[in-house]
Design an enzyme around this catalytic site. Structure first.
Site, PDB file in Angstrom:
ATOM      1  N   ARG A   1      15.886  37.580 -31.248  1.00 46.34           N
ATOM      2  CA  ARG A   1      16.284  36.480 -32.124  1.00 46.34           C
ATOM      3  C   ARG A   1      15.820  36.747 -33.547  1.00 46.34           C
ATOM      4  NH1 ARG A   1      15.173  31.382 -28.007  1.00 46.34           N
ATOM      5  NH2 ARG A   1      16.473  32.257 -26.370  1.00 46.34           N
TER       6      ARG A   1
ATOM      7  N   SER B   1      19.533  29.877 -28.714  1.00 44.31           N
ATOM      8  CA  SER B   1      19.121  28.693 -27.965  1.00 44.31           C
ATOM      9  C   SER B   1      19.073  27.417 -28.819  1.00 44.31           C
ATOM     10  CB  SER B   1      17.777  28.988 -27.302  1.00 44.31           C
ATOM     11  OG  SER B   1      17.391  27.922 -26.491  1.00 44.31           O
ATOM     12  N   HIS B   2      17.882  26.862 -28.974  1.00 44.27           N
ATOM     13  CA  HIS B   2      17.698  25.574 -29.637  1.00 44.27           C
ATOM     14  C   HIS B   2      17.448  25.727 -31.139  1.00 44.27           C
ATOM     15  CE1 HIS B   2      14.140  27.563 -28.310  1.00 44.27           C
ATOM     16  NE2 HIS B   2      13.446  26.920 -29.240  1.00 44.27           N
TER      17      HIS B   2
ATOM     18  N   ASP C   1      20.583  21.684 -25.351  1.00 42.42           N
ATOM     19  CA  ASP C   1      20.398  22.558 -26.505  1.00 42.42           C
ATOM     20  C   ASP C   1      21.674  23.351 -26.796  1.00 42.42           C
ATOM     21  OD1 ASP C   1      20.315  24.307 -24.380  1.00 42.42           O
ATOM     22  OD2 ASP C   1      18.713  25.538 -25.194  1.00 42.42           O
TER      23      ASP C   1
ATOM     24  N   ASP D   1      22.802  26.373 -26.256  1.00 43.11           N
ATOM     25  CA  ASP D   1      23.481  27.173 -25.225  1.00 43.11           C
ATOM     26  C   ASP D   1      23.507  26.482 -23.864  1.00 43.11           C
ATOM     27  OD1 ASP D   1      20.679  27.610 -25.140  1.00 43.11           O
ATOM     28  OD2 ASP D   1      20.955  29.432 -23.975  1.00 43.11           O
TER      29      ASP D   1
ATOM     30  N   ASP E   1      21.248  25.354 -21.684  1.00 45.61           N
ATOM     31  CA  ASP E   1      20.362  25.542 -20.532  1.00 45.61           C
ATOM     32  C   ASP E   1      19.221  24.531 -20.504  1.00 45.61           C
ATOM     33  OD1 ASP E   1      19.097  26.731 -22.657  1.00 45.61           O
ATOM     34  OD2 ASP E   1      18.743  28.663 -21.679  1.00 45.61           O
ATOM     35  N   ARG E   2      18.895  23.931 -21.663  1.00 46.69           N
ATOM     36  CA  ARG E   2      17.809  22.938 -21.683  1.00 46.69           C
ATOM     37  C   ARG E   2      18.359  21.523 -21.586  1.00 46.69           C
ATOM     38  NH1 ARG E   2      13.165  24.775 -25.833  1.00 46.69           N
ATOM     39  NH2 ARG E   2      13.221  26.987 -25.380  1.00 46.69           N
TER      40      ARG E   2
ATOM     41  N   THR F   1       5.495  31.942 -18.742  1.00 50.87           N
ATOM     42  CA  THR F   1       6.675  31.342 -19.371  1.00 50.87           C
ATOM     43  C   THR F   1       7.811  32.361 -19.425  1.00 50.87           C
ATOM     44  OG1 THR F   1       5.304  29.892 -20.701  1.00 50.87           O
ATOM     45  CG2 THR F   1       7.500  30.355 -21.552  1.00 50.87           C
TER      46      THR F   1
ATOM     47  N   GLU G   1      10.250  24.081 -16.295  1.00 50.73           N
ATOM     48  CA  GLU G   1       9.281  24.418 -17.339  1.00 50.73           C
ATOM     49  C   GLU G   1       9.099  23.211 -18.250  1.00 50.73           C
ATOM     50  OE1 GLU G   1       9.469  28.970 -18.489  1.00 50.73           O
ATOM     51  OE2 GLU G   1      11.277  27.921 -19.047  1.00 50.73           O
TER      52      GLU G   1
ATOM     53  N   LYS H   1      18.053  28.491 -16.329  1.00 54.31           N
ATOM     54  CA  LYS H   1      17.895  27.050 -16.260  1.00 54.31           C
ATOM     55  C   LYS H   1      19.246  26.421 -16.599  1.00 54.31           C
ATOM     56  CE  LYS H   1      15.538  26.959 -20.769  1.00 54.31           C
ATOM     57  NZ  LYS H   1      15.284  28.362 -21.100  1.00 54.31           N
TER      58      LYS H   1
HETATM   59  C1  G16 Z   1      13.525  30.842 -23.190  1.00 54.10           C
HETATM   60  C2  G16 Z   1      13.239  31.118 -21.733  1.00 54.10           C
HETATM   61  C3  G16 Z   1      12.395  30.011 -21.151  1.00 54.10           C
HETATM   62  C4  G16 Z   1      11.165  29.765 -22.002  1.00 54.10           C
HETATM   63  C5  G16 Z   1      11.577  29.529 -23.442  1.00 54.10           C
HETATM   64  C6  G16 Z   1      10.433  29.248 -24.390  1.00 54.10           C
HETATM   65  O1  G16 Z   1      14.299  29.675 -23.286  1.00 54.10           O
HETATM   66  O2  G16 Z   1      14.450  31.196 -21.001  1.00 54.10           O
HETATM   67  O3  G16 Z   1      12.075  30.333 -19.836  1.00 54.10           O
HETATM   68  O4  G16 Z   1      10.479  28.649 -21.549  1.00 54.10           O
HETATM   69  O5  G16 Z   1      12.312  30.653 -23.892  1.00 54.10           O
HETATM   70  O6  G16 Z   1       9.759  30.359 -24.753  1.00 54.10           O
HETATM   71  P1  G16 Z   1       8.634  30.390 -25.868  1.00 54.10           P
HETATM   72  O7  G16 Z   1       7.623  29.358 -25.484  1.00 54.10           O
HETATM   73  O8  G16 Z   1       8.154  31.794 -25.757  1.00 54.10           O
HETATM   74  O9  G16 Z   1       9.265  30.056 -27.190  1.00 54.10           O
HETATM   75  P2  G16 Z   1      15.454  29.466 -24.361  1.00 54.10           P
HETATM   76  O10 G16 Z   1      16.042  28.116 -24.016  1.00 54.10           O
HETATM   77  O11 G16 Z   1      14.784  29.477 -25.719  1.00 54.10           O
HETATM   78  O12 G16 Z   1      16.383  30.599 -24.168  1.00 54.10           O
END
Ligand code: G16
Length: 566
Positions: free
Chosen positions: A27, A121-122, A292, A294, A296-297, A361, A380, A393
């Site tokens: 990212r 993602s978010h 979010d 994409d 998944d959240r 995580t 999570e 997720k």
């Molecule tokens: C990704 C992973 C998750 C993780 C999250 C947060 O989510 O798929 O399992 O909990 O990152 O990671 P960090 O605490 O390292 O920022 P996503 O939704 O950002 O793709």
């Protein structure tokens, strides 16, 4: 010179040192992908090269993104490079858009060797926002560390990449497009698919759609409010919840995917889904949810804005797991949570005598257990909930799980949650995020903290705030041995456990695109009914004070408070 559209070129490039995938993919700011020559091409070539040619040649891969700015440009390059690297078929979402859970579902359905997901993602989108690229393997889940390390190694020494620069694909027309290339790997096929239909079909086999339809549009129907936050999930919400399950059209908002998510962070929490929280407070709706970028959240809210903490959400689903037809048919093999997630799920596991796994995580740790048939349901604290139907997720799945529980228990969200606490006790939880901290400062703070925590005298030390005294029982840097393959993962978060079971955890995020994000997670357990319905911020205030004091976080980072509190 005009090139033949069938030409395959090998072009020189120079490596970048910073293409190590984080918790879930690479990212960076959009500007990095746009301004650094071949930044995207280098990473994509590293992904393709990480797959043995024999597996890659003639294989199927899935591609989709959350529709953010740069999505289309990246997909064009990914297609051109797939063709040149021997991939036989690409299955791509209509308009290049696909939610992360849908990509996972399609990889499994098409028996693909993997998939590429374009998402940050978010994180915010648009020209000044973030972009991300992630590789999922044949199980449909995020690549394991052995694979991402291989991708990183290749990216550090890459000298050339292969591309069919004149190959043009039409992302807007459903169906198959065939391309003849002048290399030995031909023909190359692209299939543009309706991912919403494939994903909906999967959900129909997991939930009882007739019961959900009755709940949402029958005589005594409830009212819901779903906020897609202009992310990828809008079309899925519309098709499944509104068109199929009969929820009125106005129950789904912000359903048009936008390149910049309408200028908002597509992050389902109190800060960024504030409009939804406000609307829910009016009491018009029985359940609210936000997703979010994409998809998944998820964040679940009850009437009057009652907030369901994600650590509690998975615990409630676990306690009611057999109201979901999928689990009635397949049984439940194990529950899982990430280490910083509160132990609410553990309490359910203990009572139901179902195995509980505590992982670092990152969803990839759950995937490994699922592949081995040891894990069925997991969650999570970071608004992620899911099960072994896919290897990501799944935001919409979580909402349907909650709706199923509402239908079965005929109670409100708040009623279900309060009954749950009364039965299992309550795990109070909060997370403080400090974003855009200088990376060196953050790393040094963590190192110093670890040194201090590992000193002998630290265990047994007492910390007092007002009347409350907490004594350290254990202090460690979380280490995980994968029970399936025996791999050891170190440095997964600094953890202080007190004698009453409460915890303070410090961890650096692995998903930020700039600088560092320090996360401080705090939780405590309460089984006294008179204290169970207190505000978590009040209950956890002494531990927050201790967490900030021990780390000297504010002094060291120059931040006077967290960017976000969950
Ligand atoms: C990704 C992973 C998750 C993780 C999250 C947060 O989510 O798929 O399992 O909990 O990152 O990671 P960090 O605490 O390292 O920022 P996503 O939704 O950002 O793709």
């Amino acid at each position: 010179m005009t090139l033949d559209p069938r030409s395959v070129l090998t072009l020189p490039t120079a490596p970048y040192p910073d293409q190590k995938p984080g918790t879930s993919g690479l990212r960076r700011r959009v500007l990095v992908f746009q301004s650094k020559r071949n930044y995207l091409e280098n990473f994509v070539q590293s992904v393709y090269s990480s797959i043995d040619l024999r597996d890659r040649q003639g294989s199927t891969m899935v591609v989709g993104g959350d529709g953010r700015y740069f999505n289309q440009t990246a997909i064009e390059v990914i297609v051109q490079m797939a063709a040149a690297n021997g991939v036989g078929r690409l299955v791509i979402g209509h308009h290049g858009i696909m939610s992360t859970p849908a990509v996972s579902c399609l990889i499994r359905k098409y028996k693909a060797i993997g998939g590429i997901i374009l998402t940050a993602s978010h994180s915010p989108g648009g020209p000044d926002g973030d972009f991300g690229i992630k590789f999922n393997t044949a199980n449909g889940g995020p690549a394991q560390e052995a694979v991402t390390n291989r991708i990183f190694q290749i990216s550090r020494t890459i000298e050339e990449f292969a591309i069919c620069p004149e190959l043009r694909v039409d992302l807007d027309t459903l169906g198959r497009q065939m391309f003849d290339l002048e290399n030995k790997f031909k023909p190359f096929t692209v299939e543009i698919v309706d991912s919403v239909e494939c994903y909906a079909n999967m959900l129909r086999n997991i939930f009882d759609f007739a019961a959900l339809k009755e709940l949402l549009s029958g005589e005594n129907h409830i009212k819901i409010r779903l906020d897609a936050m202009h992310g990828v999930l809008g079309p899925y919400v519309k098709r499944i919840l509104c068109e199929e399950l009969g929820s009125p059209a106005n129950s789904a908002i912000n359903c048009v995917p936008l390149e910049d998510f309408g200028g908002q962070n597509p992050d389902p929490n109190f800060n960024y889904a504030a409009d939804l929280v406000e609307t829910m407070k009016s009491g018009q709706y029985d359940l609210g949810a936000a997703f979010d970028g994409d998809g998944d959240r998820n964040m679940i809210l009850g009437k009057h804005g009652f907030f369901v903490n994600p650590s509690d959400s998975v615990a409630v689903i676990a306690a009611n797991v057999f109201s979901i037809p999928y689990f009635q048919h397949n049984g439940v093999r194990g529950f899982g949570r990430s280490m910083p997630t509160s132990a609410a799920l553990d309490n359910v596991a203990r009572v139901t005598k179902i195995e509980l796994y505590e992982t670092p995580t990152g969803w990839k740790f759950f995937s490994n257990l699922m592949d081995a048939g040891r894990l069925s349901l997991c969650g999570e604290e970071g608004f992620g909930t899911g099960a072994d139907h896919i290897r990501e997720k799944d935001g919409l799945w979580a909402v349907l799980a909650w709706l199923t529980i509402l239908a079965a228990r005929k109670q409100s969200v708040e009623g279900i949650m309060k009954d749950h606490w009364q039965r299992f006790g309550r795990n109070f939880f909060t997370r403080y995020d400090y974003e855009e901290v200088d990376l060196d400062v953050a790393v040094e703070m963590m190192e110093d903290l670890e040194l201090m925590m590992l000193e002998k005298a630290f265990v047994g030390q007492r910390f007092a705030v007002g009347e409350q005294v907490y004594q350290v029982e254990r202090a460690d840097n979380f280490e995980y041995t994968d029970p399936v393959d025996g791999c050891i993962y170190r440095n997964q978060g600094l953890r202080i456990t007190f004698t009453d079971g409460s915890r303070i955890i410090y961890r650096l995020s692995g998903t930020e695109s700039l600088g560092a994000t320090i996360r401080v997670y705090i939780d405590s357990y309460e089984k006294d009914p008179s204290k169970m319905f207190q505000d978590p911020q009040v209950m956890l205030a002494p531990l927050v004070t201790i967490a900030l004091k021990i780390s000297r976080l504010h002094e060291r980072t120059g931040h006077s408070g967290p960017s976000i509190i969950t």
